[in-house]
Design a protein around this motif. Structure first.
Motif, short mmCIF file in Angstrom:
data_model
loop_
_atom_site.label_atom_id
_atom_site.label_comp_id
_atom_site.label_asym_id
_atom_site.label_seq_id
_atom_site.Cartn_x
_atom_site.Cartn_y
_atom_site.Cartn_z
N ALA A 98 0.81 -1.23 0.00
CA ALA A 98 0.00 0.00 0.00
C ALA A 98 0.84 1.27 0.00
O ALA A 98 0.33 2.34 -0.32
CB ALA A 98 -0.92 0.01 1.22
N SER A 99 2.12 1.16 0.33
CA SER A 99 2.98 2.34 0.32
C SER A 99 3.40 2.73 -1.10
O SER A 99 3.95 3.81 -1.32
CB SER A 99 4.24 2.11 1.17
OG SER A 99 5.08 1.14 0.57
N LEU A 100 3.15 1.84 -2.07
CA LEU A 100 3.52 2.11 -3.46
C LEU A 100 2.32 2.48 -4.34
O LEU A 100 2.50 3.05 -5.41
CB LEU A 100 4.24 0.90 -4.06
CG LEU A 100 5.57 0.51 -3.42
CD1 LEU A 100 6.12 -0.75 -4.05
CD2 LEU A 100 6.58 1.65 -3.53
N CYS A 101 1.13 2.14 -3.87
CA CYS A 101 -0.09 2.46 -4.62
C CYS A 101 -1.14 2.95 -3.63
O CYS A 101 -1.64 2.17 -2.82
CB CYS A 101 -0.59 1.25 -5.39
SG CYS A 101 -2.10 1.56 -6.36
N PHE A 102 -1.46 4.24 -3.69
CA PHE A 102 -2.39 4.83 -2.72
C PHE A 102 -3.85 4.61 -3.12
O PHE A 102 -4.71 4.49 -2.24
CB PHE A 102 -2.11 6.33 -2.58
CG PHE A 102 -0.68 6.65 -2.26
CD1 PHE A 102 0.01 5.95 -1.28
CD2 PHE A 102 0.00 7.65 -2.96
CE1 PHE A 102 1.33 6.24 -0.98
CE2 PHE A 102 1.32 7.94 -2.68
CZ PHE A 102 1.99 7.24 -1.69
N ARG A 103 -4.11 4.60 -4.41
CA ARG A 103 -5.47 4.37 -4.87
C ARG A 103 -5.43 3.72 -6.26
O ARG A 103 -4.62 4.10 -7.10
CB ARG A 103 -6.26 5.67 -4.94
CG ARG A 103 -7.75 5.47 -5.24
CD ARG A 103 -8.54 6.77 -5.19
NE ARG A 103 -9.98 6.52 -5.25
CZ ARG A 103 -10.91 7.48 -5.26
NH1 ARG A 103 -10.55 8.76 -5.21
NH2 ARG A 103 -12.18 7.16 -5.30
N ASN A 226 3.07 5.96 -5.46
CA ASN A 226 4.20 6.63 -4.83
C ASN A 226 5.03 7.25 -5.95
O ASN A 226 5.62 6.54 -6.77
CB ASN A 226 5.03 5.61 -4.04
CG ASN A 226 6.21 6.24 -3.33
OD1 ASN A 226 6.97 6.99 -3.92
ND2 ASN A 226 6.37 5.91 -2.06
N GLN A 227 5.06 8.58 -6.00
CA GLN A 227 5.65 9.26 -7.15
C GLN A 227 7.13 8.97 -7.32
O GLN A 227 7.65 8.93 -8.44
CB GLN A 227 5.40 10.78 -7.08
CG GLN A 227 6.10 11.51 -5.94
CD GLN A 227 5.28 11.52 -4.66
OE1 GLN A 227 4.40 10.70 -4.47
NE2 GLN A 227 5.58 12.47 -3.78
N ALA A 228 7.83 8.76 -6.21
CA ALA A 228 9.27 8.47 -6.29
C ALA A 228 9.52 7.14 -6.99
O ALA A 228 10.45 7.00 -7.79
CB ALA A 228 9.90 8.46 -4.90
N SER A 229 8.67 6.16 -6.71
CA SER A 229 8.81 4.84 -7.35
C SER A 229 8.61 4.94 -8.85
O SER A 229 9.37 4.36 -9.64
CB SER A 229 7.79 3.88 -6.74
OG SER A 229 7.76 2.66 -7.45
#
Length: 630
Positions: A98-103, A226-229
């Motif tokens: 969930a830290s890589l895809c918020f929605r 997650n924009q950084a990813s």
């Protein structure tokens, strides 16, 4: 960001010509990224969008700014009612981290008729440099440009099982659109089903479940990652798309709903499609934030007093909501699309740029400046510049972002590097100056004398930056003693009590030498006020050591270690240029002088003892040993 004037005017009723529109946008902080272009009979403004303003990577976002600047009400495009998105679909969305895809927001649309896009749609996409593919894909691209939210359409009948957002497996293969073959890593995020990868999340899709002429039903998704990813994946695989440009910045998850509603409306209008179900993965709701804004803060930072009513008008025109208002304070609700507004100072900036920077009065200070406001570091660096230029050196300024394959320090790696060639902060000035040297050699410069004063960066349990002088000296016969003489002259002219650990000298090539001086260390040294003058020749014993040292051993550190072994060691220097023996070792020929403090004779026993102490210290610190040929 390419902004077609005809498209922009669909949302803002403005009569000004394109040149004046560009000037208005420039006045509120959106600079032109090139001249106004004429494309297919229409005018297009290319705007440079700042990294923290993803909301302006959309026509609606730019229209909102223009409407606020010209006191015109923006006309938002029509969208589908979310009530039509029920019932819940029978497909499942699984997000492993969930830290890589918020929605991950999806809707299923039936009655799809894939065909050519209407001319108005193809024309607007062409203005933005995008080719028409088919009506379904074109609408997803249109909405992305319109609202700034990338969307992806999958053929519902080509998806097997659950839709899974997961990290790729190490060395997993993926064929992207355009038959581009990629080898993925566990740092990449993918959209997959039970059998295959459907897309490289936020970057590029594939043809495995893409929309084609036989498609009758689609799953349309809009996601927030997650924009950084996303940015790292885009850089890692050298793929930069309109989608990755936007999802590589922080977009609010609420934008996915707006974009899906707009796409559903356009698909219904253009091909009679109908939303039949939806599934929305959104485990942690991103709440709308609010901030307190003080009118006194605007006066303090901007030097201009603006009344509460005017402040409220400016903020409301930009989409902010003013909830509470007192004599000198406002409570402001931040709109979901302004992910860059995080503190009171951000609100001050919004008010001032829309109020007009040109309206801020110029006022002279009412008191004299301090007599001595010059930085001592600046003075030292200026003195070094004067000395180096007097010695015939040219100064260069190079970029601190680089990539070093080998480093003697722990580097600081960037999380969101611009390119793979600029993935870290430099730990030395050597590599960037070497690039300058190559350029000099291309122009057949027989003698190259260049230097740079700049900062290097490294990790010592915490990030550290160090002011540094880098020097390269190259000629057809350049020797160690020449570069050593240059550094010795610099030290003498600075009048500082410098230790040999403050600098090092290394060969780059046969007649190319590099020296690096730690300016921070030099700054902390005391000044030399007195000098020792011998009235009669001192009783000095000269010694030399022929050594074998690891290649990575720094000569400056070795010499300084020898100097510190005993106070009777008078002078230490490198006798000749180090020679590489093999890939692991090099020769060091070191000369040093001994004298007793009372100028008495130095005994043979004293000399032997001191030599053994030096060898023991060098072996312990650097794994250096006496040469077998000594």
């Amino acid at each position: 960001m390419k902004v077609p004037i005809n498209w922009l005017k669909q949302y803002v009723e403005i009569a000004q010509p394109a040149s004046q529109i560009a000037s208005i946008l420039t006045s509120i902080g959106h600079m032109q990224d090139g001249p106004i272009q004429k494309v297919k009979g229409g005018l297009v403004i290319d705007i440079e969008i700042r990294q923290n303003r993803p909301d302006c990577l959309s026509i609606v976002g730019v229209a909102r700014e223009l409407a606020a600047a010209t006191n015109v009400k923006i006309q938002y495009p029509q969208i589908e009612n979310t009530a039509t998105f029920s019932p819940k679909g029978n497909w499942k969305i699984v997000v492993e981290d969930a830290s890589l895809c918020f929605r991950f927001n999806t809707i299923k649309i039936d009655n799809i008729k894939v065909g050519k896009s209407p001319e108005w749609l193809k024309a607007l996409l062409e203005f933005c440099g995008m080719e028409s593919i088919n009506n379904v894909v074109d609408i997803t691209n249109y909405v992305m440009i319109e609202f700034g939210q990338p969307l992806h359409a999958f053929d519902a009948n080509l998806i097997t099982g659950d839709i899974v957002i997961r990290q790729a497996r190490q060395n997993e293969k993926f064929t992207a659109l355009g038959e581009k073959k990629l080898i993925l890593t566990t740092d990449d995020l993918v959209i997959a089903d039970a059998e295959k990868i459907l897309a490289l999340s936020g970057v590029i899709g594939s043809s495995t479940a893409g929309v084609n002429s036989e498609t009758k039903s689609i799953i349309l998704e809009g996601a927030t990652y997650n924009q950084a990813s996303i940015r790292r994946t885009s850089l890692r695989h050298a793929i930069r798309t309109e989608a990755s440009t936007r999802l590589g910045k922080f977009l609010h998850p609420q934008l996915t709903s707006v974009a899906l509603c707009r796409s559903a409306y356009l698909l219904k209008e253009t091909c009679g499609a109908k939303v039949v179900a939806s599934v929305d993965y959104y485990p942690k709701i991103f709440e709308i934030a609010s901030l307190e804004l003080s009118t006194d803060r605007i006066l303090k930072l901007g030097g201009v007093k603006i009344d509460n009513i005017k402040i409220s008008q400016i903020l409301q025109a930009l989409g902010f909501e003013v909830r509470g208002r007192s004599a000198n304070k406002l409570t402001v609700l931040i709109p979901y699309f302004r992910t860059d507004v995080l503190c009171e100072e951000d609100l001050v900036e919004e008010v001032l740029r829309m109020y007009g920077y040109d309206k801020i009065p110029s006022v002279l200070p009412n008191s004299a400046p301090s007599q001595d406001i010059q930085s001592r570091y600046f003075e030292l660096e200026e003195k070094i510049r004067d000395i180096m230029t007097s010695l015939g050196f040219d100064e260069h300024i190079t970029e601190p972002l680089t990539t070093e394959t080998v480093s003697n320090k722990i580097p600081i790696i960037l999380q969101n590097s611009l390119t793979s060639e600029k993935s870290m902060l430099r730990t030395t000035l050597q590599h960037s100056l070497e690039k300058v040297l190559v350029n000099y050699q291309k122009h057949r410069r027989l003698i190259t004398k260049i230097f740079e004063i700049g900062k290097i960066f490294f990790d010592i349990g915490g990030f550290k930056e160090q002011r540094t002088l880098g020097v390269i000296f190259s000629s057809s016969s350049a020797q160690y003693k020449e570069i050593k003489g240059i550094i010795t002259t610099l030290i003498s002219q600075l009048g500082k009590e410098i230790h040999q650990s403050d600098y090092f000298i290394v060969p780059i090539d046969r007649h190319v030498w590099y020296a690096e001086v730690n300016i921070d260390s030099v700054f902390g040294r005391g000044n030399i006020d007195t000098f020792s003058v011998f009235t009669s020749p001192p009783l000095v014993v000269f010694q030399d050591l022929s050594l074998v040292a690891p290649v990575e051993a720094r000569v400056g550190e070795v010499l300084d270690t020898i100097r510190k072994v005993d106070k009777r060691i008078f002078e230490v220097e490198l006798g000749e240029e180090p020679k590489i023996i093999d890939n692991q070792n090099k020769t060091l020929f070191i000369k040093f002088s001994l004298r007793n403090q009372n100028d008495s004779n130095v005994s043979k026993k004293d000399i032997d003892d001191l030599r053994q102490q030096i060898l023991n210290k060098l072996k312990k610190n650097f794994l250096i040993s006496l040469s077998s040929k000594a």
